[in-house]
Enzyme design. Sequence first.
Site, short mmCIF file in Angstrom:
data_model
loop_
_atom_site.label_atom_id
_atom_site.label_comp_id
_atom_site.label_asym_id
_atom_site.label_seq_id
_atom_site.Cartn_x
_atom_site.Cartn_y
_atom_site.Cartn_z
N CYS A 1 1.86 1.36 -0.51
CA CYS A 1 0.85 0.28 -0.54
C CYS A 1 1.17 -0.16 -2.02
O CYS A 1 0.46 0.95 -3.23
CB CYS A 1 -0.26 0.41 -0.46
SG CYS A 1 -1.58 -1.01 -0.62
N GLU B 1 4.21 -5.63 2.11
CA GLU B 1 5.18 -4.50 1.99
C GLU B 1 6.85 -5.59 2.50
O GLU B 1 6.75 -6.81 2.73
CB GLU B 1 4.90 -3.71 3.36
CG GLU B 1 5.92 -2.52 3.82
CD GLU B 1 5.17 -1.63 1.90
OE1 GLU B 1 6.63 -1.37 1.18
OE2 GLU B 1 4.32 -0.44 1.81
#
Length: 254
Positions: free
Chosen positions: A2, A111
């Site tokens: 992340c 992402e």
Amino acid sequence: MCGRFALLGTPEEIEALMGLMDVEAFPARYNIAPTQPVLMIVSGETPPPGSNRPDRRALLVRWGFIPGWVKDTANYPLMINARSETAIDKASFRTAMRHRRALIPASGFYEWRRDGKNKSQAFWIRPKHGGVIAFAGLYEPWANAEGSEMDTGAILTTSANETLRPIHDRMPVVIDPKDFSRWLDCKTQEPRHVADLLKPAQADFFEAIPVSDKVNKVANMGPDIQERVSEGALEAKKPLRQKPPESDDQMKLF
């Protein structure tokens, strides 16, 4: 992993979810990047007198974990994530796993899926039900040679679920509200007691929305970075590990 996330909830929403009182007002943050301050919720020291709320407090933490024993950060890597499978065995995270577990309020994360050698597609990944969720986190106080102190932190990650695996092989650990107290309880709950919480979210929990490369630049902080762009169906292919674009250190705490 992340490498970017967002927090769009109001202080009132965060207070209700986390069982807090008097969270200070703050603007929606659409593009939170490493080295920036992030909100973490941690266990308090003593129960509030006459209160039926859990004993929790909010911290503003520099996103980028620095173990307390590090003397010089010049050559120390920027650790924004910690692998949940191995954190208890790593010298960097072992103490925090035992004594300083945290919750990180978030509205979703970004992402990148690599589509070729020099091309990647960004995705805004949010819970289907909307609202604010909580990532599992760790925090650690750190002091420099001059004695100046700050709290630092990292997001715990796990293997991606089947929905997100075509994009990347890792995802943040999401803690269910019913497990908040157990995760934050570092006095009676050892890491082995909460290991069952360190798992991927169910396949239908998140939805992945293709977005433009505006999110790549930290200076872009408006809601337009979450607008959907045209994207073909996600192919179930083996993901390539992909780092997010480099931060320009906006709001850097050093």
